[in-house]
Design a protein around this motif. Structure first.
Motif, PDB file in Angstrom:
ATOM      1  N   THR A 256      41.561  42.713  42.592  1.00  0.00           N
ATOM      2  CA  THR A 256      42.108  42.637  43.950  1.00  0.00           C
ATOM      3  C   THR A 256      43.233  41.613  44.074  1.00  0.00           C
ATOM      4  O   THR A 256      43.779  41.414  45.141  1.00  0.00           O
ATOM      5  N   THR A 257      43.530  40.952  42.984  1.00  0.00           N
ATOM      6  CA  THR A 257      44.619  39.965  43.022  1.00  0.00           C
ATOM      7  C   THR A 257      45.941  40.694  43.174  1.00  0.00           C
ATOM      8  O   THR A 257      46.180  41.674  42.479  1.00  0.00           O
ATOM      9  N   PRO A 258      46.814  40.228  44.092  1.00  0.00           N
ATOM     10  CA  PRO A 258      48.095  40.916  44.243  1.00  0.00           C
ATOM     11  C   PRO A 258      48.906  40.868  42.950  1.00  0.00           C
ATOM     12  O   PRO A 258      48.854  39.889  42.213  1.00  0.00           O
ATOM     13  N   GLN A 259      49.636  41.936  42.757  1.00  0.00           N
ATOM     14  CA  GLN A 259      50.467  42.066  41.560  1.00  0.00           C
ATOM     15  C   GLN A 259      51.535  40.978  41.524  1.00  0.00           C
ATOM     16  O   GLN A 259      52.220  40.722  42.516  1.00  0.00           O
TER      17      GLN A 259
ATOM     18  N   ALA B 154      48.534  31.052  39.026  1.00  0.00           N
ATOM     19  CA  ALA B 154      47.387  30.930  39.930  1.00  0.00           C
ATOM     20  C   ALA B 154      46.086  30.872  39.138  1.00  0.00           C
ATOM     21  O   ALA B 154      45.180  30.091  39.462  1.00  0.00           O
ATOM     22  N   ALA B 155      45.992  31.683  38.101  1.00  0.00           N
ATOM     23  CA  ALA B 155      44.772  31.700  37.288  1.00  0.00           C
ATOM     24  C   ALA B 155      44.544  30.337  36.644  1.00  0.00           C
ATOM     25  O   ALA B 155      43.444  29.787  36.703  1.00  0.00           O
ATOM     26  N   ALA B 156      45.604  29.772  36.050  1.00  0.00           N
ATOM     27  CA  ALA B 156      45.475  28.478  35.371  1.00  0.00           C
ATOM     28  C   ALA B 156      45.064  27.398  36.368  1.00  0.00           C
ATOM     29  O   ALA B 156      44.200  26.563  36.100  1.00  0.00           O
ATOM     30  N   ARG B 157      45.670  27.442  37.550  1.00  0.00           N
ATOM     31  CA  ARG B 157      45.351  26.484  38.594  1.00  0.00           C
ATOM     32  C   ARG B 157      43.875  26.579  38.975  1.00  0.00           C
ATOM     33  O   ARG B 157      43.179  25.578  39.062  1.00  0.00           O
ATOM     34  N   HIS B 158      43.433  27.798  39.165  1.00  0.00           N
ATOM     35  CA  HIS B 158      42.046  28.023  39.582  1.00  0.00           C
ATOM     36  C   HIS B 158      41.066  27.558  38.494  1.00  0.00           C
ATOM     37  O   HIS B 158      39.991  27.052  38.783  1.00  0.00           O
ATOM     38  N   LEU B 159      41.465  27.699  37.258  1.00  0.00           N
ATOM     39  CA  LEU B 159      40.601  27.299  36.151  1.00  0.00           C
ATOM     40  C   LEU B 159      40.564  25.777  35.980  1.00  0.00           C
ATOM     41  O   LEU B 159      39.804  25.252  35.173  1.00  0.00           O
ATOM     42  N   GLY B 160      41.418  25.095  36.717  1.00  0.00           N
ATOM     43  CA  GLY B 160      41.465  23.636  36.590  1.00  0.00           C
ATOM     44  C   GLY B 160      42.418  23.184  35.498  1.00  0.00           C
ATOM     45  O   GLY B 160      42.346  22.045  35.029  1.00  0.00           O
TER      46      GLY B 160
ATOM     47  N   PRO C 221      40.847  36.862  45.630  1.00  0.00           N
ATOM     48  CA  PRO C 221      41.396  36.002  46.686  1.00  0.00           C
ATOM     49  C   PRO C 221      40.769  36.327  48.037  1.00  0.00           C
ATOM     50  O   PRO C 221      40.471  37.488  48.319  1.00  0.00           O
ATOM     51  N   ASP C 222      40.551  35.306  48.837  1.00  0.00           N
ATOM     52  CA  ASP C 222      40.046  35.544  50.194  1.00  0.00           C
ATOM     53  C   ASP C 222      41.224  35.883  51.101  1.00  0.00           C
ATOM     54  O   ASP C 222      42.347  36.066  50.625  1.00  0.00           O
ATOM     55  N   GLU C 223      40.969  35.910  52.418  1.00  0.00           N
ATOM     56  CA  GLU C 223      42.032  36.347  53.326  1.00  0.00           C
ATOM     57  C   GLU C 223      43.280  35.466  53.227  1.00  0.00           C
ATOM     58  O   GLU C 223      44.394  35.931  53.428  1.00  0.00           O
ATOM     59  N   ASP C 224      43.075  34.180  52.922  1.00  0.00           N
ATOM     60  CA  ASP C 224      44.219  33.289  52.843  1.00  0.00           C
ATOM     61  C   ASP C 224      44.821  33.261  51.437  1.00  0.00           C
ATOM     62  O   ASP C 224      45.676  32.425  51.146  1.00  0.00           O
ATOM     63  N   GLY C 225      44.325  34.126  50.585  1.00  0.00           N
ATOM     64  CA  GLY C 225      44.876  34.180  49.231  1.00  0.00           C
ATOM     65  C   GLY C 225      44.259  33.152  48.299  1.00  0.00           C
ATOM     66  O   GLY C 225      44.690  33.020  47.165  1.00  0.00           O
ATOM     67  N   ARG C 226      43.220  32.434  48.778  1.00  0.00           N
ATOM     68  CA  ARG C 226      42.587  31.447  47.892  1.00  0.00           C
ATOM     69  C   ARG C 226      41.597  32.138  46.963  1.00  0.00           C
ATOM     70  O   ARG C 226      40.772  32.928  47.416  1.00  0.00           O
ATOM     71  N   PRO C 227      41.666  31.853  45.686  1.00  0.00           N
ATOM     72  CA  PRO C 227      40.752  32.511  44.740  1.00  0.00           C
ATOM     73  C   PRO C 227      39.305  32.102  45.000  1.00  0.00           C
ATOM     74  O   PRO C 227      39.038  30.937  45.264  1.00  0.00           O
ATOM     75  N   THR C 228      38.405  33.085  44.942  1.00  0.00           N
ATOM     76  CA  THR C 228      36.990  32.773  45.150  1.00  0.00           C
ATOM     77  C   THR C 228      36.152  33.070  43.917  1.00  0.00           C
ATOM     78  O   THR C 228      34.952  32.864  43.903  1.00  0.00           O
ATOM     79  N   ARG C 229      36.771  33.583  42.891  1.00  0.00           N
ATOM     80  CA  ARG C 229      36.016  33.940  41.685  1.00  0.00           C
ATOM     81  C   ARG C 229      35.434  32.674  41.067  1.00  0.00           C
ATOM     82  O   ARG C 229      36.153  31.690  40.884  1.00  0.00           O
ATOM     83  N   PRO C 230      34.151  32.682  40.716  1.00  0.00           N
ATOM     84  CA  PRO C 230      33.588  31.502  40.053  1.00  0.00           C
ATOM     85  C   PRO C 230      34.411  31.162  38.810  1.00  0.00           C
ATOM     86  O   PRO C 230      34.725  32.040  37.999  1.00  0.00           O
ATOM     87  N   VAL C 231      34.738  29.886  38.696  1.00  0.00           N
ATOM     88  CA  VAL C 231      35.639  29.452  37.632  1.00  0.00           C
ATOM     89  C   VAL C 231      35.082  29.784  36.247  1.00  0.00           C
ATOM     90  O   VAL C 231      35.792  30.287  35.373  1.00  0.00           O
ATOM     91  N   ALA C 232      33.798  29.526  36.066  1.00  0.00           N
ATOM     92  CA  ALA C 232      33.197  29.753  34.749  1.00  0.00           C
ATOM     93  C   ALA C 232      33.293  31.234  34.368  1.00  0.00           C
ATOM     94  O   ALA C 232      33.560  31.581  33.219  1.00  0.00           O
ATOM     95  N   GLU C 233      33.102  32.092  35.369  1.00  0.00           N
ATOM     96  CA  GLU C 233      33.135  33.533  35.131  1.00  0.00           C
ATOM     97  C   GLU C 233      34.540  33.974  34.690  1.00  0.00           C
ATOM     98  O   GLU C 233      34.699  34.726  33.735  1.00  0.00           O
TER      99      GLU C 233
END
Ligand code: SF4
Lengths: 376, 475
Positions: A20-23, A55-61, A275-287
């Motif tokens: 569901t992540t935007p292209q 965005a992925a790298a950011r979300h992963l920390g 991403p939630d409505e505001d585009g913030r990733p909600t996927r668990p980081v470990a996953e």
């Protein structure tokens, strides 16, 4: 599995990887960077699926260490504006000198005038007409919108670039704000500009081909415009991008043949950031981390300047104790011994060489003995 | 990089601490080095932003261009910089020694020379560009600048260029010097980060070193995040103090690291060849000073063809000499050549000090030494050898095999019928022989500048800077 099914599968699987992540649209810089580490499956898959790596790298920390200074951005914009001022008057002056242009009159088309949604179609029409007429008048096309097919997706390339036609030949013009001082510029900056310009050359050639013209009407010599010395005065030079074109083509071919890579992946694998409505990733980081680790990376220190995923992959390489961490030179020197523990085991004799490792093992043992002797 | 260094890097990675790759220091360390940490404005080629510099670690000078796009402020900064650097550089010109030369007039050489230490290779590049942007300026004409500015420009150009000369210590780049003495457990690319490299050497790797909020980059580029969030707003506020203090936060950490690195290097004993290379530096420095004193024009924008070829040849010779000297000075560097078979070391197991060759008047003393070694010798019989244990001596390889090497000493054992005392190693002594020799190679036959062939542009015109050079924009 039939060929047809596979093709459908292919696109479908890439969609699933992105979820569901935007292209993430590819720009020329991103496409040029694809060629930086062609052997990396992780990157090929992420880019193929259009996943936003930053965005992925950011979300992963592991946010990427890239950023552009506002001063550099301002400087770049000011310089580009200067070169293009008054219908590209300054640019024309330089092109006259550089390409030995004799025609006094040069037509100028600002494609942007037609509005964003029509730009690509308009660019096509203009270029088609120019290639068909083939008369000797020079024409400048400012703000053209080109496109390139990347792994089944159309990437639109919005260059600060001008396509210039003269005597039936097109030249890509690339405006960069790094300085040329006494005829010399930072080689890595020139190389990056050449890689980017190659993307535009390829896109324009593809366009001509689609329109039924000879793609070689686009010159492999691009015009690089940079400030000269310490002032803002621009200077133009020709840069041959044939080598960059070849690398790019090879890499794009690889990207369109992701099938093999996809087949090796589990059916339900996805890099979705959810991403939630505001585009913030909600996927668990470990996953997400686990999902990415299912794909094979090929970390090299060069990644630190070319790929958003670099800190994540470096961390992985550290955990694995991979000798890749130390750079290609060390890796080559070790002749294919991939793990640090293995290499050290061969060096201190606690590990027996596998077949084909006898020579490197002998060298490592000798090196270990010499270091021990000299540091005793 | 050699396999020996690669192994050291692996070991460093495994043990979590850098490993030594040198047993002595291979660079000169001045008694009073000038530490110079410059910063530039992002996106510009050579727009200075700030510099922290000085010879006293407790009292650094901070020079700031509070509005980098303001030309007058920029030249004022350059003049201020000249006010610190020129007295330091010129302070070494007063005490000289007279050097006699074969086939040439004697000349005056400074007994000590300035040493300007910058954090990294990019710092050297920036010094060169600063020099280039200043040296053609004029104190008169339409865009006058203080007289010290073009003079500083010529010196900075000189230091920046000399830094590329192998073995020179006039302008060392700190990360390069550290990297010549320690192998970290990261890649060469990452070694360019001074904080990260120092962490590896002292306490072990630390992620903090890559966090620009904890360890700002050592310049000349600033952290883009700092530019956006701190520097740009400070500049917009129009408060010079705010800009100055912001830049101080970026420079102070590096300032401390630079001195820490100097202490680390000072902890190593200097290699035997360091003094002679520094002597060359002193000679070069004195030559530059004489050049300026004679009123010669600033360095040209580009070297002519012959000058460029001559420079290249000089650099290649210097590199070869530097490599050989380091190997002779440092067993750990020599070990690289032992690994490849160009050198071997071991214990003397047999000697024949009185061995001779030839008859009658042509009878020559050729003492024989047999060495037992574990090294993989790849030298053919007849190869000429040198030895770090007896620098003036020459030897020749007679045979090698089964861990035994026989050499005969061919020169440097005295002129008598028997070898001078100590000239032939004793049984039980540890010795090393190598095919590397530091023999002076004459310079290649290049034409004089006036005789440059037309294919290479013809004789160069002496570079005379014109008004345009002096007025060149610096924006
Ligand atoms: S950083 Fe990771 S994903 Fe990117 S190219 Fe390197 S190994 Fe591949």
């Amino acid at each position: 599995m039939s060929g047809l099914k596979r093709e459908g599968d292919h696109a479908h699987r890439l969609e699933a990887l992105r979820g569901t992540t935007p292209q993430q649209p590819h720009d020329a810089r991103a496409i040029a960077a694809l060629a930086a580490n062609p052997g990396c499956a992780r990157r090929a898959l992420m880019d193929g699926a259009g996943v936003d790596k930053d965005a992925a790298a950011r979300h992963l920390g592991f946010p990427a260490p890239f950023g552009q200074s506002p001063f550099a951005i301002t400087r770049g914009n000011v310089f580009e504006a200067l070169v293009k001022a008054d219908g590209c008057a300054e640019l024309l002056r330089m092109l006259r000198e550089l390409l030995g242009l004799t025609v006094a009159e040069v037509a100028y088309h600002d494609v942007e005038n037609v509005g964003a949604h029509l730009r690509h179609a308009h660019t096509r029409t203009l270029i088609d007409r120019a290639a068909r007429d083939g008369h000797d008048a020079g024409t400048l096309y400012d703000h053209p919108l080109l496109s390139l097919e990347i792994a089944g997706h159309t990437a639109y390339l919005e260059p600060d670039v001008v396509a210039f036609q003269l005597g039936g030949r097109f030249h890509i013009v690339e405006i960069k704000s790094f300085a040329v001082i006494d005829g010399q510029a930072d080689p890595s900056a020139v190389a990056a500009a050449a890689r980017q310009a190659a993307v535009y050359v390829l896109a324009l050639r593809t366009l001509l081909e689609e329109l039924g013209h000879d793609p070689l009407k686009v010159s492999h010599d691009v015009v690089l415009v940079c400030p000269e010395n310490f002032a803002n005065r621009p200077v133009a030079s020709l840069v041959d991008v044939r080598r960059q074109l070849a690398v790019l083509r090879r890499q794009l071919t690889r990207m369109t043949s992701l099938d093999r890579l996809l087949e090796e992946l589990p059916e339900d694998l996805t890099f979705d950031l959810r991403p939630d409505e505001d585009g913030r990733p909600t996927r668990p980081v470990a996953e997400l981390g686990d999902a990415l680790r299912r794909t094979t990376a090929r970390y090299a220190p060069d990644c630190l300047s070319t790929c958003d995923m670099c800190f994540f992959c470096r961390d992985e390489a550290r955990q694995e104790g991979a000798s890749d961490l130390l750079g290609r030179q060390v890796r080559d020197e070790l002749g294919g011994v991939a793990s640090v523990t293995e290499a050290l085991g061969l060096a201190d004799g606690t590990r027996d060489p596998a077949e084909g490792q006898e020579e490197i093992a002998r060298l490592l043992r000798n090196a270990e003995r010499l270091r021990g002797e000299c540091l005793a | 990089m050699s396999l020996l260094t690669s192994l050291a890097r692996l070991r460093a990675l495994d043990e979590g601490i850098a490993q030594p790759i040198a047993t002595v220091r291979h660079c000169h360390l001045a008694a009073r080095p000038m530490v110079f940490v410059p910063l530039k404005l992002s996106g510009e080629a050579a727009a200075p932003l700030a510099a922290m510099l000085g010879t006293d670690r407790d009292r650094p000078r901070l020079l700031v261009v509070t509005q980098p796009r303001n030309r007058d402020l920029r030249f004022a900064w350059a003049a201020e910089l000249a006010g610190v650097l020129l007295p330091y550089v010129e302070g070494f010109l007063h005490r000289t020694e007279t050097v006699e030369r074969r086939n040439a007039d004697p000349y005056e050489r400074a007994v000590d020379a300035p040493q300007i230490v910058v954090p990294n290779q990019a710092g050297v590049g920036f010094v060169r560009l600063l020099g280039r942007s200043m040296r053609f300026r004029r104190a008169d004409g339409p865009w006058p600048v203080p007289e010290s500015v073009p003079l500083l420009g010529r010196w900075l150009t000189y230091f920046g260029e000399r830094a590329a000369y192998p073995g020179s210590s006039l302008m060392p780049a700190m990360t390069e010097e550290l990297g010549r003495h320690w192998a970290s457990g990261q890649s060469g690319l990452e070694d360019a980060n001074l904080a990260a490299l120092l962490a590896w050497i002292t306490t072990g790797p630390s992620d903090d070193a890559e966090d620009p909020l904890i360890w700002p980059p050592a310049g000349p580029a600033t952290d883009p995040g700092f530019d956006a969030e701190v520097l740009a707003p400070a500049m917009e506020s129009g408060s010079p103090e705010r800009v100055t203090e912001a830049l101080r936060t970026q420079l102070e950490p590096t300032w401390g690291l630079m001195w820490q690195a100097i202490d680390l290097l000072a902890g190593l004993e200097a290699g035997a060849g360091v003094a002679s290379r520094w002597e060359q530096d002193r000679g070069s420095f004195s030559g530059m000073a004489a050049h300026i004193a004679e009123g010669a024009p600033p360095q040209p924008r580009r070297d002519g063809a012959v000058a460029a070829a001559a420079k290249l040849a000089r650099m290649e010779r210097a590199q070869a000499a530097y490599d050989v000297q380091r190997a002779y000075d440092d067993p750990l560097v020599m070990a690289e050549y032992r690994l490849t078979g160009e050198a071997f070391a071991g214990e003397v197991v047999d000697t024949d000090p009185g061995n001779t060759e030839g008859e009658g008047r042509s009878r020559k003393l050729r003492p024989i030494v047999v060495i037992k070694t574990d090294d993989p010798v790849r030298l053919a019989p007849g190869a000429s050898l040198g030895t770090p244990q007896r620098r003036g001596q020459g030897a020749e390889l007679v045979s090698a095999g089964d861990g035994l090497v026989t050499v005969k000493i061919t020169k440097g054992m005295g002129r008598g019928r028997t070898a001078a005392p100590g000239a032939v190693p004793e049984i039980g002594e540890r010795v090393c022989y190598t095919s590397l020799t530091d023999e002076f190679q004459g310079s290649p036959a290049l034409p004089d500048a006036e005789a440059t062939p037309w294919t290479h542009g013809g004789p160069p015109q002496e570079y005379v800077p014109d008004d345009e050079d002096a007025q060149e924009e610096w924006s």
